[in-house]
Design an enzyme around this catalytic site. Structure first.
Site: not given
Length: 331
Positions: A120-122, A147, A151
């Site tokens: 994810t870009d997060e 989260y 990741k």
């Protein structure tokens, strides 16, 4: 090829399985734990001679080893992925996103199987609203939630297994997805299904937070491009230039569904809510020749609204419990 797709009954994973069946001759085995976010109905209608389903946990080393021994490649979607849930109880995120990814990496290392890791870009944190920059594959990691931090940890495990053990792996970090089969707890389907139920949509805070939206089918085509042509050890960022603030998205949903653009309620903002995500996908486009089908967010959103309107039997079972969960939190 024989593909093992982890998390293939979830939102993005199931869209990938549908895309693979429609656009390749590959055989797919789906491994899914079927948490609340996994749904066998998301795989309904797919041919039995192309798609097999295994109910299980990616942290189950014996099960994983047997499945990977018979695969040509693994596409790893399985993850705990909801920020609100990670704030309420971080532990499942460590178990699945870190330990589960480690278990898969050890199995592909033993059997020398190609591995593609969905991220994810997060993991990059967030950008200021007035910052012209976008995330690239060299942006330093700066995760802000349980989260995104788990990741980020899983990404680093993949990189380490490539360098230390020669695992044939690639990584893709994607922006926010929307499209069919997305759980009604998520922002876009929650608002669409609220309107369909005659409930006023809900907007976190002032709604200035910006997300870079991509249709799930475009994400799927990009993953296939990376799986087929990506350089081992490289990271590819997947995005469709779909930056929109949440206020604009909710107003667009209402307008496309024939409602006044201001027919929504503001609710308590999420703790630590990231300001802005933005993806620079030029490496993916230039090196692998990928382009999105839904370059126009409004067109992709209209197709998505139609899907939820026509598939109430898929989303209705989870709707009541989801709204009760948020009502308890003033959201």
């Amino acid at each position: 090829m024989k593909l093992l797709v982890t998390g293939g009954a979830g939102f993005i994973g199931s869209n990938f399985v549908h895309h693979v069946v429609a656009h390749t001759e590959h055989h797919v085995t789906v491994l899914d734990k079927l948490t609340y976010a996994g749904n066998r109905a998301s795989l309904a209608g797919l041919p039995d001679d192309r798609v097999a389903f295994v109910h299980g946990d990616i942290a189950d080393a014996e099960l994983v080893d047997g499945l990977i021994a018979g695969a040509d490649a693994v596409v790893h979607y399985a993850a705990e992925s909801h920020n609100d849930n990670s704030l309420a109880d971080p532990r499942p995120f460590l178990d699945t996103n870190i330990v589960g990814t480690y278990t898969l990496l050890e199995a592909v290392r033993r059997h020398d199987v190609r591995f593609h890791h969905i991220s994810t870009d997060e993991v990059y944190g967030d950008l200021e609203l007035d910052d012209p920059a976008r995330f690239t594959d060299t942006t330093p990691y700066n995760p802000s939630s349980p989260y995104s931090s788990t990741k980020a940890a899983s990404d680093l495990l993949v990189r380490a297994w490539v360098r230390s053990f020669g695992v044939r792996a690639t990584i893709s970090n994607c922006s926010n997805n929307y499209g069919p089969y997305q759980h009604v707890e998520k922002f876009i389907p929650r608002q669409i299904t609220n309107v369909l139920r005659g409930i006023r949509p809900k907007l976190y805070g002032a709604g200035h937070n910006v997300r870079d939206w991509i249709h799930a089918d475009d994400h799927s085509s990009a993953v296939l491009a990376v799986l087929n042509r990506g350089r081992i050890g490289d990271t590819y960022l997947i995005g469709a230039d779909g930056e929109k603030d949440n206020k604009s998205v909710i107003e667009l949903i209402l307008t496309q569904m024939g409602q006044p653009a201001d027919a929504y309620d503001h609710v308590t903002d999420r703790a630590g809510h990231d300001l802005r995500y933005a993806i620079d996908s030029s490496k993916l486009r230039d090196e692998l020749g990928w382009t999105p089908q839904y370059g126009d967010f409004e067109a992709g959103l209209a197709v998505t609204i139609d899907w939820y309107r026509e598939n109430e039997s898929w989303w209705a079972p989870a709707k009541g419990a989801t709204e009760a969960f948020y009502a308890e939190r003033g959201q």
